[in-house]
Design a protein around this motif. Structure first.
Motif, PDB file in Angstrom:
ATOM      1  N   UNK A   1       6.680  -6.923  -3.395  1.00 29.40           N
ATOM      2  CA  UNK A   1       5.585  -5.973  -3.173  1.00 29.40           C
ATOM      3  C   UNK A   1       5.263  -5.839  -1.689  1.00 29.40           C
ATOM      4  N   UNK A   2       5.389  -6.910  -0.957  1.00 24.48           N
ATOM      5  CA  UNK A   2       5.147  -6.824   0.494  1.00 24.48           C
ATOM      6  C   UNK A   2       6.057  -5.761   1.104  1.00 24.48           C
ATOM      7  N   UNK A   3       7.261  -5.656   0.586  1.00 26.31           N
ATOM      8  CA  UNK A   3       8.176  -4.636   1.102  1.00 26.31           C
ATOM      9  C   UNK A   3       8.049  -3.295   0.414  1.00 26.31           C
ATOM     10  N   UNK A   4       7.751  -3.305  -0.883  1.00 22.25           N
ATOM     11  CA  UNK A   4       7.883  -2.068  -1.658  1.00 22.25           C
ATOM     12  C   UNK A   4       6.595  -1.271  -1.840  1.00 22.25           C
ATOM     13  N   UNK A   5       5.447  -1.800  -1.451  1.00 20.43           N
ATOM     14  CA  UNK A   5       4.243  -0.968  -1.555  1.00 20.43           C
ATOM     15  C   UNK A   5       4.385   0.213  -0.601  1.00 20.43           C
ATOM     16  N   UNK A   6       3.930   1.366  -1.036  1.00 18.73           N
ATOM     17  CA  UNK A   6       3.992   2.557  -0.192  1.00 18.73           C
ATOM     18  C   UNK A   6       2.575   3.065   0.034  1.00 18.73           C
ATOM     19  N   UNK A   7       2.184   3.135   1.286  1.00 18.71           N
ATOM     20  CA  UNK A   7       0.814   3.525   1.638  1.00 18.71           C
ATOM     21  C   UNK A   7       0.780   4.981   2.071  1.00 18.71           C
TER      22      UNK A   7
ATOM     23  N   UNK B   1      -5.424   3.548   4.673  1.00 19.79           N
ATOM     24  CA  UNK B   1      -4.097   3.583   4.052  1.00 19.79           C
ATOM     25  C   UNK B   1      -4.170   2.906   2.682  1.00 19.79           C
TER      26      UNK B   1
ATOM     27  N   UNK C   1      -0.939 -10.905   4.364  1.00 20.14           N
ATOM     28  CA  UNK C   1       0.138 -10.118   4.952  1.00 20.14           C
ATOM     29  C   UNK C   1      -0.360  -8.753   5.426  1.00 20.14           C
ATOM     30  N   UNK C   2      -1.113  -8.065   4.557  1.00 19.23           N
ATOM     31  CA  UNK C   2      -1.496  -6.708   4.953  1.00 19.23           C
ATOM     32  C   UNK C   2      -2.657  -6.708   5.953  1.00 19.23           C
TER      33      UNK C   2
ATOM     34  N   UNK D   1      16.026  -3.845  -6.315  1.00 16.36           N
ATOM     35  CA  UNK D   1      14.867  -2.949  -6.371  1.00 16.36           C
ATOM     36  C   UNK D   1      14.790  -2.406  -7.804  1.00 16.36           C
TER      37      UNK D   1
ATOM     38  N   UNK E   1       8.398   6.529  -2.956  1.00 20.30           N
ATOM     39  CA  UNK E   1       8.601   7.959  -2.748  1.00 20.30           C
ATOM     40  C   UNK E   1      10.066   8.298  -2.485  1.00 20.30           C
ATOM     41  N   UNK E   2      10.852   7.334  -1.987  1.00 24.22           N
ATOM     42  CA  UNK E   2      12.261   7.627  -1.738  1.00 24.22           C
ATOM     43  C   UNK E   2      13.090   7.628  -3.008  1.00 24.22           C
TER      44      UNK E   2
ATOM     45  N   UNK F   1      12.530  -6.880   3.453  1.00 24.96           N
ATOM     46  CA  UNK F   1      13.306  -5.712   3.030  1.00 24.96           C
ATOM     47  C   UNK F   1      12.328  -4.703   2.435  1.00 24.96           C
ATOM     48  N   UNK F   2      12.381  -3.476   2.899  1.00 25.31           N
ATOM     49  CA  UNK F   2      11.450  -2.461   2.407  1.00 25.31           C
ATOM     50  C   UNK F   2      12.069  -1.515   1.402  1.00 25.31           C
TER      51      UNK F   2
ATOM     52  N   UNK G   1       3.011   3.366   6.711  1.00 23.80           N
ATOM     53  CA  UNK G   1       3.250   3.645   5.295  1.00 23.80           C
ATOM     54  C   UNK G   1       4.041   2.536   4.611  1.00 23.80           C
TER      55      UNK G   1
END
Lengths: 287, 415
Positions: free
Chosen positions: A156-162, A170, A187-188, A265, A274-275, B44-45, B100
Motif C-alpha cells: 500500500x505504501x507504493x500502490x496508494x494513488x493520491x 491529497x 510513512x505518509x 501487483x 489509475x494506470x 516499488x510503486x 500522487x
C-alpha cells in the motif's frame, strides 16, 4: 516447548493491542495458554469485530527500534490508548521488544482474521526464551501473519494513488485485507512533509488524515467527507493521463511478463490504480 | 511536441537502463511547501507489463546524441523522433508524480547532445531546482556524463542521492568497436571521482554531521550483456573489480535487445550479433552469480574459471557449484556454521540466519526448517538434521536433472 499448560478456556480482552499485552501478562501469571481469544473492542473498524473506532492521534515513535517497529508503533498508538493497565502493557511491550518480537507481535495483531490465541502462545514462548522464538507452530502462525500484514503495508505504501481535493489535500482510497490503515501514518507523514493528506479505508469506514503540523489522526469516515482520491473505475485527469502514458512507455515489449506483473501487483489492487483501471489482465489474470 | 509526446519518446528512450533502486539514502525536506523523504529501503510503486518495478520516474533529458553506439536505441544514426524536456517541465512532472504517490523520485539521464559539462549541468540544474525551489526531499538519481569535469560531477553529487556511470561493455576492445565515441578512461575516471568524493564526504560527515551529503546512496553502473563476445567470467571479473575498486553499490546487467525488437531497427548494425531474442536467461544467471559474490561469500573462481568460463544454463550457479562439490555435502543443519549453510542450494541468507537462531531453543527438524522458509525441494539433497535426512546427494547426473530449471519459465529481471 514452554512451561505453559495449553488450556481449553476462552479468554477475552478489550483495549486494543495493549489489552492483548495485558492478557499475555495474565496468562503468564496463570501459567496457561488460552485455546481461543475474543476481542471485545479493537477499534479497527468494520470487519474486525470493532464497535467504536476512536478519533486517535497516531504518531509513530521509534523507541522500540525493532524491525517493523515504525508501523507497529503507529498501530499501537492508534489502538492501544485505552489499555486496562498501561503499566503492565508497557512492561510486556518492553520485554517483547528486548526479545526482538514486538514489531512482529504488533503487525500480526493487525491480521484479519485475528490470530490472537497463537499470538499469546508465541509471546509467552518469546518471554520465556528472552528472544523471538522461531520454528514452533505458534511462532510459525504468528510470523506468517506478521509477514502478510507487513507485505500489505509495503504494497500500500507504493500502490496508494493520491489526488488533490478542492482544498489542496491529497486523498487516496483503498480496501485492504488487513487492518493496516493506522500503520501507514509514519510513512505518509514523512512523505508529504508540510502538505495535508488523507487515506480512506473504504472497507472499514476509517480515515487517516493529517493537517500539518498536527499529528495524523485516525477516525470514522463521515459520508461525503474527503471527496477526492483515486476511486474505483475513475478515469484519467491531466496528470494521471501523463502517468498512464509513462507507465506504458517504459515497458520493454520483448521482455513482456504479465505473470510477474500480476504476482507483484495483484488484481484486487487494480481498481485503485489509475494506470491499470482499463488494462485487461489477460488469461490467468483473475484475482 | 507536447508534454504527453515528450514523455512517450523520452521514457521509451530511457527504459533500457535497468537501475530502478530508490534505496540507500535518508533525506528529509523541511519548511513550508516541502515535499518528500527518502528512506533506507526503496519502494516499488507499480509494475510494468514486463514485470519490472517502477520506483523512479525514469526519463532522458534529451535523446539527441552525438555518439553512435551500436547497441543504443538513441544512437546518432538512428532514425527516431528526437525530443528534449525543459528544466521546468521535469521539476513539475517529478513533484506532481511524487505527490500522487506514483514514484519515489527521479532518475534522469540524457543523450550527449552537447559538451559533457553542459549536459551534466542541465541534469544538475533539474536536481538543484527540485531541492531548492520545490522543497523536494524525494530520491534523485542522476546519470553522470563521462567526460564531464570534476566540478560538474561534484555539483551533481551535491543534489543527487545516487550517481551512476554506465560502463556499457565488458572490455575496452568492445567499447572501442561498438561505442567508438566513448572513452573507457573517461568512464572509469568519473567512477573514480565519485568513489573518492563519496569516501571523503563520509569522513567529513563523521566528523561534522551537518556537512552536506555527496550522493549518499553511492554509485551504480550497468553493462550490456550479449552485444559483444565476452564470456561470463570476463563480465563477473569486471563486476568484482568495480565493486572492489569503485565502491559500487550495484552492477546492473541488461540483456541486449536486438534490432527488430521494440522498434530498434532494422537495419541491423553489422557489428552486433544476430540474436532472435534478448539473452534473458544469461542476464538472470549473472544476477544470481553477482549475489553469490556479494552475499554468499563465494570467490569468483568458484563460480567460473578458465575451464568453465560461462555459467550453466540449466541450473543456478550455486546448484552448479554444489553438484561439482558433492563431497562437501550433506551439511548438518543442527551443527553447521553459517558459511556452510550458505552453500546449501535452497537455503538463503535469511534462512541460514534463522537456522542459527532457532538452534538456540530447538532442534532444526525438517518440519522446523520448512517453517523457517528453507526450500526443501532443493535443499533436501544437500541437508541433514542431526543425522536424519530426506535424500542423499549420490548421483550428480540424476540430481542435475531434478534440479534443473524449467526451460519454459519466464525469468524475472533481477535475481
Amino acid at each position: 516447548m514452554n512451561a505453559y499448560a495449553r488450556g481449553r478456556s476462552s479468554r477475552s480482552y478489550s483495549g486494543g493491542l495493549d489489552g492483548l499485552a495485558c492478557l499475555v501478562a495474565s496468562c503468564r501469571a496463570d501459567g496457561s495458554v488460552p485455546a481461543s481469544v475474543v476481542r471485545l473492542d479493537s477499534g479497527l473498524g468494520a470487519g474486525a469485530g470493532s464497535t467504536a473506532p476512536r478519533d486517535t492521534a497516531v504518531q509513530g515513535d521509534l523507541f522500540f527500534g525493532a524491525p517493523g517497529s515504525e508501523a507497529a508503533e503507529a498501530a499501537a498508538a492508534a489502538y492501544g490508548a485505552s489499555a486496562i493497565d498501561p503499566l503492565v502493557a508497557r512492561g510486556i511491550r518492553l520485554e517483547l521488544a528486548r526479545a526482538g518480537a514486538w514489531g512482529d507481535f504488533a503487525l500480526a495483531w493487525l491480521h484479519e482474521p485475528a490470530v490472537d490465541a497463537v499470538l499469546v502462545a508465541w509471546a509467552l514462548e518469546c518471554l520465556e526464551l528472552g528472544f523471538a522464538a522461531r520454528g514452533s507452530p505458534a511462532a510459525d502462525a504468528s510470523l506468517r501473519a506478521a509477514g502478510r500484514v507487513a507485505k500489505e503495508i509495503e504494497r500500500l505504501i507504493g500502490l496508494l494513488r493520491f489526488r488533490p481535493d478542492g482544498e489542496g489535500r491529497y486523498v487516496a482510497r483503498f480496501r485492504s485485507d488487513h487492518a493496516v490503515v493506522a500503520a501507514l501514518a509514519p510513512r505518509f507523514s514523512a512523505r508529504f512533509g508540510s502538505r495535508p493528506w488523507a487515506v480512506v479505508d473504504e472497507g472499514r469506514g476509517l480515515v487517516l488524515s493529517r493537517d500539518p503540523p498536527a499529528p495524523a489522526r485516525l477516525g470514522l469516515l463521515i459520508e461525503g467527507a474527503f471527496p477526492g482520491g483515486a476511486a474505483a473505475g475513475e478515469g484519467p485527469d491531466g496528470w494521471t493521463d501523463l502517468w498512464r502514458t509513462y507507465h506504458r512507455s517504459v515497458a520493454i515489449e520483448s521482455r513482456a511478463n504479465p505473470r510477474a506483473q500480476l504476482s507483484r501487483m495483484p488484481r484486487r489492487y487494480w481498481q485503485f490504480l489509475c494506470e491499470m483501471y482499463d488494462v485487461d489482465p489477460g488469461p490467468g489474470g483473475s484475482p | 511536441m507536447d508534454l504527453q509526446e515528450k514523455i512517450e519518446v523520452l521514457a521509451a528512450a530511457a527504459k533500457y537502463d535497468a537501475s530502478c533502486a530508490s534505496s540507500g539514502s535518508d533525506r528529509q525536506s523541511s519548511g513550508e511547501g516541502s515535499l518528500g523523504r527518502t528512506f533506507g529501503a526503496g519502494v516499488c510503486h507499480s509494475w510494468t507489463g514486463d514485470g519490472r518495478c517502477v520506483s523512479l520516474l525514469k526519463l532522458l533529458f534529451s535523446n539527441s546524441c552525438r555518439y553512435d553506439c551500436a547497441y543504443c536505441a538513441n544512437r546518432r544514426s538512428a532514425d527516431i523522433p528526437r525530443a528534449s524536456f525543459s528544466v521546468e517541465e521535469l521539476v513539475r512532472l517529478t513533484t506532481e508524480f511524487y505527490a500522487r504517490n506514483y514514484v519515489e523520485g527521479l532518475f534522469l539521464s540524457s543523450g550527449v547532445f552537447a559538451d559533457p559539462d553542459i549536459v551534466m549541468g542541465r541534469l544538475t540544474e533539474v536536481a538543484r531546482r527540485l531541492r531548492t525551489e520545490a522543497g523536494f526531499g524525494g530520491y534523485i538519481h542522476l546519470k553522470a556524463i563521462p567526460g564531464a569535469g570534476e566540478k560538474a560531477l561534484a555539483e551533481a553529487g551535491r543534489w543527487a542521492d545516487r550517481l551512476s556511470v554506465n560502463i556499457e561493455l565488458p572490455s575496452r576492445a568492445s567499447l572501442e568497436r561498438l561505442a567508438p565515441d566513448k572513452s573507457g578512461t573517461e568512464i572509469l575516471g568519473a567512477m573514480a571521482f565519485i568513489a573518492g568524493a563519496g569516501a571523503e564526504n563520509a569522513e567529513d560527515r563523521s566528523r561534522l554531521g551537518s556537512a552536506p551529503p555527496f550522493a549518499p546512496a553511492g554509485q551504480s553502473t550497468q553493462l550490456v550483456v550479449g552485444a559483444s563476445g565476452e564470456d561470463d567470467r570476463a563480465i563477473l571479473n569486471l563486476s568484482s573489480a568495480l565493486y572492489r575498486s569503485y565502491r559500487m553499490r550495484r552492477v546492473y546487467y541488461s540483456a541486449f535487445v536486438p534490432a527488430g525488437l521494440d522498434g530498434r531497427g532494422p537495419p541491423r548494425d553489422p557489428r552486433l550479433p544476430d540474436l532472435a531474442a534478448p539473452p534473458l536467461l544469461r542476464e538472470h544467471r549473472l544476477y544470481q552469480a553477482d549475489c553469490l559474490l556479494r552475499f554468499y561469500r563465494f570467490g569468483l573462481e568458484e563460480i567460473v574459471d578458465s575451464e568453465t568460463p560461462n555459467l550453466a544454463a540449466d541450473v543456478d550457479p550455486k546448484t552448479a557449484w554444489a553438484l561439482s562439490h558433492l563431497d562437501r555435502f550433506p551439511v548438518d543443519a543442527a551443527t553447521a556454521d553459517y558459511e556452510s549453510l550458505l552453500r546449501v542450494p535452497g537455503l538463503g541468507v535469511r534462512s541460514a540466519r534463522r537456522i542459527l537462531e532457532v538452534r538456540r531453543s530447538r532442534a532444526p527438524s525438517f518440519e522446523v526448517l520448512k517453517r523457517l522458509g528453507v526450500q526443501l525441494g532443493r535443499a533436501r539433497f544437500f541437508l541433514e538434521s542431526g543425522g536424519a535426512f530426506i535424500d542423499r546427494p549420490e548421483d550428480p547426473a540424476r540430481l542435475r536433472r531434478l534440479l534443473s530449471d524449467d526451460p519454459g519459465r519466464q525469468l524475472p529481471l533481477f535475481a
